[in-house]
Design a protein around this motif. Structure first.
Motif, short mmCIF file in Angstrom:
data_model
loop_
_atom_site.label_atom_id
_atom_site.label_comp_id
_atom_site.label_asym_id
_atom_site.label_seq_id
_atom_site.Cartn_x
_atom_site.Cartn_y
_atom_site.Cartn_z
N GLU A 1 -7.69 37.24 -11.81
CA GLU A 1 -7.35 35.82 -11.79
C GLU A 1 -6.10 35.57 -12.65
O GLU A 1 -6.12 35.80 -13.86
CB GLU A 1 -8.54 35.01 -12.32
N LYS A 2 -5.02 35.11 -12.02
CA LYS A 2 -3.74 34.90 -12.72
C LYS A 2 -3.87 33.98 -13.92
O LYS A 2 -3.23 34.19 -14.94
CB LYS A 2 -2.70 34.32 -11.77
N SER A 3 -4.68 32.95 -13.83
CA SER A 3 -4.76 31.95 -14.91
C SER A 3 -5.38 32.52 -16.19
O SER A 3 -5.30 31.90 -17.25
CB SER A 3 -5.55 30.73 -14.46
N LEU A 4 -5.96 33.72 -16.12
CA LEU A 4 -6.56 34.33 -17.31
C LEU A 4 -5.53 35.09 -18.15
O LEU A 4 -5.85 35.54 -19.24
CB LEU A 4 -7.72 35.26 -16.91
N TYR A 5 -4.31 35.20 -17.65
CA TYR A 5 -3.21 35.73 -18.47
C TYR A 5 -2.75 34.56 -19.34
O TYR A 5 -1.76 33.89 -19.07
CB TYR A 5 -2.09 36.28 -17.59
N ASP A 6 -3.54 34.29 -20.37
CA ASP A 6 -3.42 33.09 -21.17
C ASP A 6 -3.67 33.46 -22.62
O ASP A 6 -4.61 34.19 -22.92
CB ASP A 6 -4.46 32.07 -20.68
N PHE A 7 -2.85 32.94 -23.50
CA PHE A 7 -2.99 33.27 -24.92
C PHE A 7 -3.46 32.07 -25.75
O PHE A 7 -3.93 32.24 -26.86
CB PHE A 7 -1.67 33.83 -25.46
N SER A 8 -3.37 30.87 -25.22
CA SER A 8 -3.77 29.68 -25.96
C SER A 8 -5.25 29.36 -25.79
O SER A 8 -5.86 28.76 -26.65
CB SER A 8 -2.95 28.47 -25.49
N GLY A 9 -5.81 29.70 -24.65
CA GLY A 9 -7.20 29.36 -24.34
C GLY A 9 -7.30 28.22 -23.34
O GLY A 9 -8.34 28.03 -22.71
N ASP A 10 -6.22 27.47 -23.16
CA ASP A 10 -6.26 26.33 -22.24
C ASP A 10 -6.48 26.77 -20.80
O ASP A 10 -7.28 26.18 -20.08
CB ASP A 10 -4.96 25.52 -22.34
N GLY A 11 -5.78 27.81 -20.38
CA GLY A 11 -5.93 28.32 -19.01
C GLY A 11 -7.31 28.88 -18.76
O GLY A 11 -7.92 28.65 -17.70
#
Length: 162
Positions: free
Chosen positions: A79-89
């Motif tokens: 899932e592309k949206s899990l390449y997230d560092f803030s936690g928002d995605g």
């Protein structure tokens, strides 16, 4: 009840001239992912699905976990949206999960996972380390309504005999 397993990718290497998404795991990252997933397997709930960030280090960690827990690949998705560092995605992704899924594992990155583990769980965690796993349960039936849950288990490589 909803249950989530957050697992940070194993230790990656900076030895190659590749993009951040393409950084592979170090040997230590592979070993730690195996030790953590095998330890968790002893008390793991039945997983409905697993999702991973597309980053190679998260994807490799997830494949080790999926193999060690015997999860069918039909129950796995990148899932592309899990390449997230803030936690928002990650938070947005989780709130939109299908409510027919009750227990999911998500493989991704820090700072996102430390932030979410502290926001969702009831135990403060200074830092979710590489290959660290946090298992949280929620007394709700709708992913969009998860807020404060119960931290059921933390499995960190430094606490395990290797």
């Amino acid at each position: 009840m909803k249950q989530i397993i957050l697992m940070r990718h194993g230790k990656s290497t900076w030895d190659y001239d590749v993009s951040d998404k393409d950084r592979p795991l170090q040997e230590k990252g592979i070993k730690d992912a195996n030790v953590v997933s095998n330890t968790f397997r002893m008390h793991a709930p039945k997983l409905d699905f697993a999702f991973s960030s597309p980053a190679i280090r998260a994807l490799h960690t997830s494949m080790i976990f999926v193999r060690n827990l015997g999860l069918d690949l039909a129950q796995f998705k990148v899932e592309k949206s899990l390449y997230d560092f803030s936690g928002d995605g990650v938070q947005q992704f989780v709130s939109n999960l299908d409510n027919n899924l009750h227990t999911v594992a998500i493989f991704g990155h820090n700072y996102a996972f430390t932030s979410l583990a502290n926001s969702w769980g009831d135990q403060y965690i200074e830092n979710v380390p590489t290959a660290g796993l946090v298992y949280i349960t929620f007394d709700v039936d709708d992913w969009s309504r998860i807020s404060k849950g119960t931290t059921k288990q933390m499995v960190f490589p430094k606490h395990l005999n290797k």
